[in-house]
Scaffold this motif. Sequence first.
Motif, PDB file in Angstrom:
ATOM      1  N   LEU A  11      -3.584   8.591  -4.862  1.00  0.00           N
ATOM      2  CA  LEU A  11      -3.153   6.552  -4.775  1.00  0.00           C
ATOM      3  C   LEU A  11      -4.008   5.996  -4.543  1.00  0.00           C
ATOM      4  O   LEU A  11      -4.812   5.108  -4.291  1.00  0.00           O
ATOM      5  N   LEU A  12      -3.414   6.171  -3.316  1.00  0.00           N
ATOM      6  CA  LEU A  12      -4.069   4.724  -2.272  1.00  0.00           C
ATOM      7  C   LEU A  12      -5.593   4.804  -2.110  1.00  0.00           C
ATOM      8  O   LEU A  12      -5.828   3.395  -1.862  1.00  0.00           O
ATOM      9  N   ASP A  13      -6.469   6.360  -2.142  1.00  0.00           N
ATOM     10  CA  ASP A  13      -7.704   6.376  -1.821  1.00  0.00           C
ATOM     11  C   ASP A  13      -7.766   5.410  -2.907  1.00  0.00           C
ATOM     12  O   ASP A  13      -8.913   5.070  -2.744  1.00  0.00           O
ATOM     13  N   LYS A  14      -7.476   5.997  -4.383  1.00  0.00           N
ATOM     14  CA  LYS A  14      -8.290   5.825  -5.727  1.00  0.00           C
ATOM     15  C   LYS A  14      -8.120   3.766  -5.299  1.00  0.00           C
ATOM     16  O   LYS A  14      -9.526   3.365  -5.771  1.00  0.00           O
ATOM     17  N   VAL A  15      -7.058   3.407  -5.082  1.00  0.00           N
ATOM     18  CA  VAL A  15      -6.653   2.048  -5.143  1.00  0.00           C
ATOM     19  C   VAL A  15      -7.454   0.927  -4.185  1.00  0.00           C
ATOM     20  O   VAL A  15      -8.127   0.070  -4.501  1.00  0.00           O
ATOM     21  N   ILE A  16      -7.858   2.021  -3.253  1.00  0.00           N
ATOM     22  CA  ILE A  16      -8.983   1.382  -2.184  1.00  0.00           C
ATOM     23  C   ILE A  16     -10.351   1.393  -2.872  1.00  0.00           C
ATOM     24  O   ILE A  16     -11.251   0.354  -2.465  1.00  0.00           O
ATOM     25  N   ASN A  17     -11.107   1.881  -3.296  1.00  0.00           N
ATOM     26  CA  ASN A  17     -12.055   2.699  -3.338  1.00  0.00           C
ATOM     27  C   ASN A  17     -11.830   1.659  -5.006  1.00  0.00           C
ATOM     28  O   ASN A  17     -12.847   0.907  -4.664  1.00  0.00           O
ATOM     29  N   LEU A  18     -11.354   1.648  -5.963  1.00  0.00           N
ATOM     30  CA  LEU A  18     -11.280   0.588  -6.803  1.00  0.00           C
ATOM     31  C   LEU A  18     -11.619  -0.950  -6.566  1.00  0.00           C
ATOM     32  O   LEU A  18     -12.354  -1.375  -6.757  1.00  0.00           O
ATOM     33  N   ALA A  19     -10.502  -1.150  -5.291  1.00  0.00           N
ATOM     34  CA  ALA A  19     -10.609  -2.883  -4.618  1.00  0.00           C
ATOM     35  C   ALA A  19     -11.786  -2.814  -3.942  1.00  0.00           C
ATOM     36  O   ALA A  19     -12.101  -4.169  -4.537  1.00  0.00           O
ATOM     37  N   LYS A  20     -12.162  -2.207  -3.581  1.00  0.00           N
ATOM     38  CA  LYS A  20     -13.977  -2.488  -2.889  1.00  0.00           C
ATOM     39  C   LYS A  20     -15.123  -1.998  -4.064  1.00  0.00           C
ATOM     40  O   LYS A  20     -15.664  -3.047  -4.094  1.00  0.00           O
ATOM     41  N   ASN A 183      -1.011  -9.361  16.230  1.00  0.00           N
ATOM     42  CA  ASN A 183      -1.452  -8.209  17.226  1.00  0.00           C
ATOM     43  C   ASN A 183      -0.556  -7.219  16.260  1.00  0.00           C
ATOM     44  O   ASN A 183      -0.563  -6.699  17.995  1.00  0.00           O
ATOM     45  N   GLU A 184      -0.897  -6.398  15.362  1.00  0.00           N
ATOM     46  CA  GLU A 184      -0.283  -5.366  15.953  1.00  0.00           C
ATOM     47  C   GLU A 184      -0.608  -4.746  15.956  1.00  0.00           C
ATOM     48  O   GLU A 184      -2.035  -4.131  16.550  1.00  0.00           O
ATOM     49  N   ILE A 185      -0.081  -3.198  16.769  1.00  0.00           N
ATOM     50  CA  ILE A 185      -0.348  -2.215  17.092  1.00  0.00           C
ATOM     51  C   ILE A 185      -1.409  -1.199  17.146  1.00  0.00           C
ATOM     52  O   ILE A 185      -2.429  -0.851  17.430  1.00  0.00           O
ATOM     53  N   THR A 186      -0.350  -0.794  15.479  1.00  0.00           N
ATOM     54  CA  THR A 186      -1.620  -0.018  15.022  1.00  0.00           C
ATOM     55  C   THR A 186      -1.488  -0.560  13.518  1.00  0.00           C
ATOM     56  O   THR A 186      -0.420  -0.081  12.509  1.00  0.00           O
ATOM     57  N   PRO A 187      -2.122  -1.365  12.852  1.00  0.00           N
ATOM     58  CA  PRO A 187      -1.819  -1.671  12.111  1.00  0.00           C
ATOM     59  C   PRO A 187      -2.800  -0.552  10.802  1.00  0.00           C
ATOM     60  O   PRO A 187      -3.614   0.244  11.623  1.00  0.00           O
ATOM     61  N   GLN A 188      -2.222  -0.646  10.053  1.00  0.00           N
ATOM     62  CA  GLN A 188      -2.781   0.578   8.913  1.00  0.00           C
ATOM     63  C   GLN A 188      -2.424   0.743   7.487  1.00  0.00           C
ATOM     64  O   GLN A 188      -1.301  -0.434   7.371  1.00  0.00           O
ATOM     65  N   ASN A 189      -2.402   1.341   6.522  1.00  0.00           N
ATOM     66  CA  ASN A 189      -2.322   1.498   4.977  1.00  0.00           C
ATOM     67  C   ASN A 189      -2.726   0.376   4.508  1.00  0.00           C
ATOM     68  O   ASN A 189      -2.383  -0.143   4.271  1.00  0.00           O
ATOM     69  N   PHE A 190      -4.631   0.446   4.858  1.00  0.00           N
ATOM     70  CA  PHE A 190      -5.187  -0.913   4.063  1.00  0.00           C
ATOM     71  C   PHE A 190      -4.367  -2.386   4.168  1.00  0.00           C
ATOM     72  O   PHE A 190      -4.435  -2.694   5.796  1.00  0.00           O
ATOM     73  N   VAL A 191      -4.182  -3.057   3.558  1.00  0.00           N
ATOM     74  CA  VAL A 191      -3.948  -4.210   4.130  1.00  0.00           C
ATOM     75  C   VAL A 191      -2.024  -3.850   4.015  1.00  0.00           C
ATOM     76  O   VAL A 191      -1.458  -5.367   3.891  1.00  0.00           O
ATOM     77  N   PHE A 192      -1.333  -3.147   4.007  1.00  0.00           N
ATOM     78  CA  PHE A 192      -0.360  -3.087   4.011  1.00  0.00           C
ATOM     79  C   PHE A 192       0.485  -3.834   5.516  1.00  0.00           C
ATOM     80  O   PHE A 192       1.236  -5.032   5.411  1.00  0.00           O
ATOM     81  N   ARG A 193      -0.049  -3.657   6.644  1.00  0.00           N
ATOM     82  CA  ARG A 193      -0.157  -3.903   7.610  1.00  0.00           C
ATOM     83  C   ARG A 193      -1.100  -3.792   8.389  1.00  0.00           C
ATOM     84  O   ARG A 193      -2.075  -3.418   8.885  1.00  0.00           O
ATOM     85  N   LEU A 320      -1.137  -1.123  -6.457  1.00  0.00           N
ATOM     86  CA  LEU A 320      -0.644   0.083  -6.827  1.00  0.00           C
ATOM     87  C   LEU A 320       0.664   0.899  -7.395  1.00  0.00           C
ATOM     88  O   LEU A 320       0.842   2.289  -8.020  1.00  0.00           O
ATOM     89  N   ALA A 321       1.227   0.025  -8.027  1.00  0.00           N
ATOM     90  CA  ALA A 321       2.160   0.394  -9.736  1.00  0.00           C
ATOM     91  C   ALA A 321       1.395   0.388 -10.450  1.00  0.00           C
ATOM     92  O   ALA A 321       1.758   0.596 -11.684  1.00  0.00           O
ATOM     93  N   ALA A 322       0.198  -0.562 -10.724  1.00  0.00           N
ATOM     94  CA  ALA A 322      -0.284  -0.947 -11.911  1.00  0.00           C
ATOM     95  C   ALA A 322      -1.589   0.294 -11.983  1.00  0.00           C
ATOM     96  O   ALA A 322      -1.830   0.052 -13.273  1.00  0.00           O
ATOM     97  N   TYR A 323      -2.164   1.035 -11.322  1.00  0.00           N
ATOM     98  CA  TYR A 323      -2.721   1.853 -11.470  1.00  0.00           C
ATOM     99  C   TYR A 323      -2.566   2.867 -11.950  1.00  0.00           C
ATOM    100  O   TYR A 323      -1.159   3.555 -11.863  1.00  0.00           O
ATOM    101  N   HIS A 324      -2.845   2.502 -13.733  1.00  0.00           N
ATOM    102  CA  HIS A 324      -3.176   4.229 -14.642  1.00  0.00           C
ATOM    103  C   HIS A 324      -4.164   4.981 -14.494  1.00  0.00           C
ATOM    104  O   HIS A 324      -5.070   4.657 -15.007  1.00  0.00           O
ATOM    105  N   GLU A 325      -4.092   5.872 -15.253  1.00  0.00           N
ATOM    106  CA  GLU A 325      -4.804   6.980 -15.448  1.00  0.00           C
ATOM    107  C   GLU A 325      -4.320   7.473 -17.090  1.00  0.00           C
ATOM    108  O   GLU A 325      -3.693   8.203 -17.228  1.00  0.00           O
ATOM    109  N   ASP A 326      -5.252   7.539 -18.075  1.00  0.00           N
ATOM    110  CA  ASP A 326      -5.063   7.956 -19.518  1.00  0.00           C
ATOM    111  C   ASP A 326      -6.378   7.859 -20.372  1.00  0.00           C
ATOM    112  O   ASP A 326      -7.931   7.890 -20.045  1.00  0.00           O
ATOM    113  N   VAL A 327      -6.203   8.460 -21.202  1.00  0.00           N
ATOM    114  CA  VAL A 327      -7.573   9.320 -22.128  1.00  0.00           C
ATOM    115  C   VAL A 327      -6.807   8.347 -22.808  1.00  0.00           C
ATOM    116  O   VAL A 327      -6.003   8.174 -24.034  1.00  0.00           O
TER     117      VAL A 327
END
Length: 440
Positions: A11-20, A183-193, A320-327
């Motif tokens: 899911l995270l990769d899909k949303v990052i990809n879509l966002a870009k 100045n976060e030491i380890t920013p991570q997870n896309f725009v989460f931190r 993340l909550a809104a992303y769905h795949e359907d047919v």
Amino acid sequence: MESAPPIDPDLLDKVINLAKRRGFIFQSAEIYGGFRSTYDYGPLGVNMLRNVKQAWWRSMVQLRTDIVGIDAAILGPPAVWAASGHLETFTDPLVDCRKCKERWREDKIDGVCPNCGSTEFTEPRAFNLMFKTQAGPVEGEGATAYLRPETAQGMFTNFANVLSTVRKKPPFGIAQIGKSFRNEITPQNFVFRTREFEQMEMEYFVAPAEADHWYRYWIAARYEWYLGLGIPEAMLRLHEHAQEDLSHYSRGTTDVEFAYPWGWDELEGVANRGDYDLTQHSNASGTRLEYFDQAANERYTPYVIEPAAGATRAMMAFLLAAYHEDVVEGESRSVLKLDWRLAPYQVAVLPLSKKPELEGVSKEVLALVQPHFMCDYDVTQSIGRRYRRQDEVGTPWCVTVDFDSLEDRAVTVRDRDSTVQERVKIDDLLSSLRERTNER
Ligand code: GAP
């Protein structure tokens, strides 16, 4: 402790990809290789982020008589940050891996270097998260300034200004939306931190005896806000901090947590800050930050209840909550089931074909809807492809103008989630769209 609902591991990769791909969020300075976990919000992202902030402002300021807004400076003198406690205590424990020399936040790595797997680290040292800079052309002590690490201090330093200008009395609040920097030491997870992000904070000043009541009130209200904007209940929970985990200013903190792809994590924090901030700034500045209750003939320092949310982090949770795949009709699609208030575009006006005959009435429909809803206008590709493209970015309603429209002065309104299409007279289009906003 309840377990997080099952989530697609991709899911995270899909949303990052879509966002870009669709212009929500780009890596900053990408043409130079990107810059240290900073992000730019693209044409669709800026609409959505504005909508998140607008929804917050509407619920916290517009619909209330007890809360007013401010917009304070980002740069501040050391005195503010000394009084607030940030100079001394706004730190994270920094360790260096002895093998690969990478630096990590000790409490985030479980004793194992995420880079090389080593378990050998230096002793932790306190690393202050504030960005330090200088104001003015002359370097030196007097020129030191800090970028704010939270918007909250602007509300405390303006407490007396607000009180004397808008004549509120406790319980009342001051709200602010704006950029903060850590100045976060380890920013991570896309725009989460990230090191630069946007906050939506409100400081609610109350009589000390009522602090617990308002603390509980704001926890419930903030939880409801996310639910009301479409985050499913199963993806939200409340988490009360243990006494030993509280920030330096807090008498109690409860996080609204979200089920991210990596598990439950903070979305927003609601804290009872007691009289810590007003007392600290009163002592340090020499300005009394108190309230005089005339009826009781009593002077007191209000307690502060603070719901502190991240606008950029909330936007990520909504995505993340809104992303769905359907047919749909035998074809798979990805769809953002965003609340209409958050969607980058609420309406897409789609002429069935590029033929010039359709342009006049299509532009007429656009001109009718555009003042009331954020609209996209798209004439490229087949209508089916255009529906998919709008589904993918969360546009709740597509309005299609076809050749019959020239005769019957009607258009087709297609609903994103149900994909049901309805023929609506152009004269009734606005009221039909308005009705749909109430349905959701
Ligand atoms: N004034 C209190 C305060 O700032 P916080 O829990 O440190 O409290 C509040 O921050 C919210 O701001 C968090 O719940 C999160 O949504 C957001 N936030 C904090 N640090 C962030 C970061 N580095 N990147 C993105 N959002 C962040």
